[in-house]
Each structure stands twice: as structure tokens, then as C-alpha cells.
Design an enzyme around this catalytic site. Structure first.
Site, PDB file in Angstrom:
ATOM      1  N   ASP A   1      32.466   7.075   2.680  1.00 22.98           N
ATOM      2  CA  ASP A   1      32.311   6.563   4.042  1.00 22.98           C
ATOM      3  C   ASP A   1      32.093   5.050   4.033  1.00 22.98           C
ATOM      4  O   ASP A   1      31.135   4.523   4.626  1.00 22.98           O
ATOM      5  CB  ASP A   1      31.140   7.276   4.740  1.00 22.98           C
ATOM      6  CG  ASP A   1      31.577   7.921   6.055  1.00 22.98           C
ATOM      7  OD1 ASP A   1      32.780   7.884   6.364  1.00 22.98           O
ATOM      8  OD2 ASP A   1      30.716   8.468   6.758  1.00 22.98           O
TER       9      ASP A   1
ATOM     10  N   SER B   1      28.744   3.918   2.161  1.00 21.56           N
ATOM     11  CA  SER B   1      28.705   3.010   3.299  1.00 21.56           C
ATOM     12  C   SER B   1      28.750   1.552   2.841  1.00 21.56           C
ATOM     13  O   SER B   1      29.766   1.095   2.310  1.00 21.56           O
ATOM     14  CB  SER B   1      27.479   3.315   4.159  1.00 21.56           C
ATOM     15  OG  SER B   1      27.636   2.774   5.450  1.00 21.56           O
TER      16      SER B   1
ATOM     17  N   HIS C   1      27.948  10.909   8.764  1.00 18.77           N
ATOM     18  CA  HIS C   1      27.633   9.890   7.774  1.00 18.77           C
ATOM     19  C   HIS C   1      26.539  10.335   6.797  1.00 18.77           C
ATOM     20  O   HIS C   1      26.436   9.805   5.687  1.00 18.77           O
ATOM     21  CB  HIS C   1      27.186   8.622   8.509  1.00 18.77           C
ATOM     22  CG  HIS C   1      27.349   7.354   7.733  1.00 18.77           C
ATOM     23  ND1 HIS C   1      28.497   7.031   7.044  1.00 18.77           N
ATOM     24  CD2 HIS C   1      26.502   6.297   7.538  1.00 18.77           C
ATOM     25  CE1 HIS C   1      28.359   5.848   6.469  1.00 18.77           C
ATOM     26  NE2 HIS C   1      27.163   5.384   6.743  1.00 18.77           N
TER      27      HIS C   1
END
Length: 478
Positions: free
Chosen positions: A319, A296, A380
Site C-alpha cells: 500500500d 505506506s 490500509h
């Protein structure tokens, strides 16, 4: 190469349940347990905090590395979290009411372990990783039938003088250094030395900082905690996140500097309590083989770090969240190989459009230098430890539930990671030709998408960035 989903998932779940019992016995409230590492080596870990001249924030990492130590006696499986303050940080970030009271209760009941032996010695002479079991006891074949990972790794013995390749791991918003321990342990079991950073930019749910007490000659410390910084309602997102990104990149550069100090046998004054002998890393680290990996916000950190530090030879973004990265980088590009591994439900059109600017066409032999691969049925959290360490009633809730079995999703993540690193970091000749799951083509897994299924051509359509960037539209950690 078609996979019979029910058989595959059941067999993996049974193996996973049986294998994690040794490090999943502590605490009354338990998750499924972090999957066992897939390589041939046991894993050691050690927390290292060090200050650099002129830098009061210092650096905190958790090192993961191969070891031949046996569990038991002096070497016990490490706790996932090293202090109950991390529990409070997670609860605060998740906006859970009465976080203080729940921290006290949870710290007694919830004590997940990881498959890494705390302060175990670094492995001396190691057997090459020959016991990779991805897909071997099911009909799922992660790579083409012409190049299975187990066959490609080969056998033999790696001499003690052969230095270990290195990986730096960057956590996401609201996470901390332990949040992707499964990935770090798996890499270490294959002979990598991994440094998971706890960033000092107030993006972690909690971050430990130790301050020397005057008059103790640096032998005693006061613990301070860097809190997560909540964006103010009238505060612009990009300047805040980009400033944090700059600190994160500084952290990454410090980690590489630390690797160099360890490799040269320099003096390491660890501010964390232990008697670990860091001299054993002297001459054992391959400073020409360093990869960057992050989840992320850590994916954005990976991209920015690749552009600023040529010591990094390749990168993997899990991600990735690219908002903190200045768009000028999209046009300037990077030189190193890069793999974006995306979950199916988190990404949105603008973010993926930016990733696409870094993607390259296959080379003349059909291999890819920079690409995007999406794992179907994932969210996620599939690229963190959350679905393994949290209690099942949490994992099965609507917010966390993953349509694809978490163990299968994790396995696919690691298959792609190992193949990419074998090709672009280790320069393994067995991985320089097309591999189905990494490059597409015949044998490509039904659980993967080469690229994205988000319609990037439709104007004003497709998934958009979540309304709340804090936590990316969720009230929980990344």
C-alpha cells in the site's frame, strides 16, 4: 481452484484462534492475536540500537530470525511494544483525548505478545521450510495446481554454514518498528533474517533514542523520545515528506551496513539492555541476498532505497504512498524487481498512476518483474498488526473493519511475498515459471486484482488523494 468463502474463512479462523493462545494470554484487553508463523522454524527477536561515527541519531532495529529455542524458562514471547511510551505515541497520533491517562490504564490492561522469543539464539542447522500450510486445509489454492508453494519449497536440511537471506522492513507514517511484526515473524520462520527499522525522521508515533551519560564510559544512558512531527497548516507537504524520506533512506543504508558488521563479526555495542551474543551472526548472513519491504510511507521508502542502493536486490511495497518520492524517479525508473501489493480502499488515482510507470509487461515466459496486485475487500490496516492486536470492538468499528477476513487477507499478503522473494531474491528455479496469483492467468484468486480496478483513463474521476495527508485521511496509525 474456486474458493468456497465460508468454509475457508471458518477453518482459518479456528486454526488461527487455537494457534495464538500461547502468545495471547497477557493483559485483560486482547485482540485476536497475531497469526502463527507459517514456516518450519520458531522465531527469535532482539532489539538493537547502535550509534555510527558522526551520527548522533543512531539506529534502532528489531531483528527477527529463525531459532530452535523452546518457549519457556529463559526464552519468553516478546511484548509487541517494549515501552508504554509507544502506547501514548499511538494514542497521540490517533488524536485520542486524555492520552496520558489512557496510557497509564492501557499499559496495564493491553499487553499483546508476538510469536517471537526474546533474545533466543540464532538457529544453527535448520530444516528447510516444508510445512507451509497455505490453502492445504481448505478449498482455497493460493498458487496454480502445477506449483503449490509447499511442494516448491522442497525438503532436506540447510547446513549451518549456509547464510541466511536478509530483509529490511520500513514502517509507515505514525507507526514504529513493531507495527508489522506478523509479517516479520513469518519471514523469519522461513529462514530470513529481518531488520524492522524504527525511523529517526519524526514520522514514527514515538521513537526511542538513548543518550550516553557523561562519565559512565558509555555504560549508562538517558532515554529520549523523538516525537511525531505534525505538519503545520502553512507547510508544504512534499518538501517535508521528501526530507523525511532522505533520512529514512539513510536509515536503510545504515541497516545494510549493520548487517555487514554482524556478518564480519565486528564489535556490536548494543545500547539496549541485554546480554545477547551478536557474534553468532558472524558468517551467517547472505550479503548478496538483501530485499527491501515497507508499508505506506515505508513503500515509498522502499522505492527510493532501491534507486539509491544497489545492495538491495528486489523490493515489495505494501500500500505504498509515493508522494514523498520525487517524480523524477518515475521517469528514471529502477533496475530491481518490484512488487506493489495494494489494499482495495486506500489507493487513489494519482498514486496508482505513478506506480504504473514502474510496471513492466510479462516476460516471454509469462512471469512479471514489476507489477501491481490489489487484494479485494481490504483496507490500509490489513498489512499491519492492527487488526490482530487491537481489541475486537475496535477492529469491528467502521474505521477498521475489513470486508475480507483479516486472516485471509494476511495469508494472501504472505503468499505473494514469499513467491516474489523465492523468484527474485532466492532465485528458486521452482518459481521461475508463471504462478497464478503472482502472474495472473488460470487459477488467479477471486480475492485478487492484477493491477487495479481504479479507472485511470477517466479524466477527473476515480478516487482522489485524501484531503488530509496526515494519517492519509484517517485519525489513526497506518
Amino acid at each position: 481452484l474456486a474458493r468456497r468463502r465460508g468454509v475457508s474463512m471458518a477453518s482459518r479462523s479456528i486454526r488461527h484462534s487455537a494457534s495464538v493462545q500461547m502468545w495471547n494470554r497477557s493483559g485483560l484487553v486482547r485482540g485476536a492475536g497475531i497469526p502463527p508463523p507459517s514456516g518450519s522454524h520458531r522465531v527469535g527477536c532482539m532489539d538493537l540500537m547502535r550509534q555510527f561515527e558522526g551520527d548522533t541519531l543512531g539506529l534502532l532495529v528489531r531483528l527477527f530470525y529463525p531459532t530452535d529455542a523452546e518457549p519457556g524458562g529463559a526464552y519468553q514471547y516478546s511484548n509487541w511494544l517494549s515501552h508504554k511510551r509507544y502506547i501514548k505515541g499511538i494514542l497521540d497520533y490517533s488524536k485520542v483525548p486524555a492520552a496520558g491517562l489512557l496510557t497509564t490504564i492501557t499499559s496495564k490492561l493491553f499487553v499483546p505478545k508476538i510469536p517471537a522469543l526474546l533474545a533466543a539464539p540464532l538457529l544453527g542447522a535448520v530444516a528447510a521450510a516444508t510445512d507451509m500450510t497455505y490453502g492445504q486445509s481448505s478449498t482455497h489454492a493460493p498458487f496454480s495446481e502445477h506449483c503449490s508453494l509447499a511442494e516448491s519449497l522442497g525438503g532436506g536440511v540447510q547446513p549451518a554454514e549456509d547464510p541466511y537471506p536478509l530483509v529490511v522492513f520500513s514502517h509507515g507514517l505514525g507507526a514504529m518498528r513493531a507495527f508489522s511484526s506478523a509479517i516479520c515473524c513469518d519471514l523469519a520462520s522461513h529462514g530470513y533474517v529481518v531488520a524492522a527499522v524504527e525511523h529517526r525522521d519524526n514520522s514514527a508515533s514515538a521513537c526511542l533514542r538513548r543518550v550516553p551519560i557523561l562519565g559512565t564510559n558509555g555504560q549508562q544512558f538517558t532515554d529520549e523520545w523523538l516525537e511525531f512531527y505534525w505538519k503545520k497548516d502553512d507547510e508544504e507537504e512534499f518538501p517535508l515528506r521528501h526530507n523525511q524520506l532522505c533520512q529514512r533512506v539513510k536509515d536503510i543504508k545504515r541497516v545494510i551496513d549493520l548487517f555487514n558488521i554482524l556478518n564480519e563479526g565486528g564489535i556490536i555495542k548494543n545500547m539496549m539492555p541485554n546480554d545477547f551474543d551478536f557474534k553468532q551472526f558472524q558468517g551467517r548472513l547472505n550479503m548478496d541476498m538483501i530485499a527491501m519491504m515497507g508499508h505506506s510511507f515505508g513503500g515509498g521508502t522502499t522505492l527510493q532505497s532501491l534507486s539509491e542502493d544497489g545492495r538491495l536486490k528486489c523490493g515489495i511495497g505494501l500500500d505504498s504512498w509515493l508522494l514523498p518520492v520525487h517524480k523524477d524517479l518515475d521517469s528514471q525508473g529502477i533496475q530491481q524487481p518490484l512488487l506493489f501489493i495494494n489494499s482495495h480502499s486506500f489507493q487513489w488515482k494519482e498514486n496508482v498512476e505513478r506506480m504504473m510507470k514502474y510496471v513492466t509487461e510479462p516476460d516471454s515466459n509469462g512471469t512479471r518483474k514489476r507489477s501491481i496486485i490489489t487484494i479485494r475487500g481490504t483496507n490500509h490496516y490489513n498489512q499491519t498488526d492492527v487488526l490482530f492486536v487491537m481489541p475486537q470492538f475496535v477492529v469491528n468499528s467502521d474505521k477498521f473493519r475489513s470486508p475480507l477476513d483479516p486472516v485471509v487477507a494476511y495469508t494472501l499478503n504472505m503468499e505473494l511475498t514469499h513467491a516474489f522473494l523465492r523468484r527474485h531474491l532466492l532465485l528458486d528455479e521452482n518459481f521461475q515459471h508463471p504462478i497464478a496469483n503472482l502472474d495472473g492467468g488460470e487459477g488467479f484468486s477471486e480475492d485478487l486484482i492484477m493491477g487495479t480496478d481504479i479507472d485511470l483513463t477517466a479524466v477527473g474521476q476515480g478516487p482522489e488523494q485524501p484531503a488530509s495527508v496526515e494519517g492519509h485521511g484517517t485519525a489513526s496509525v497506518e
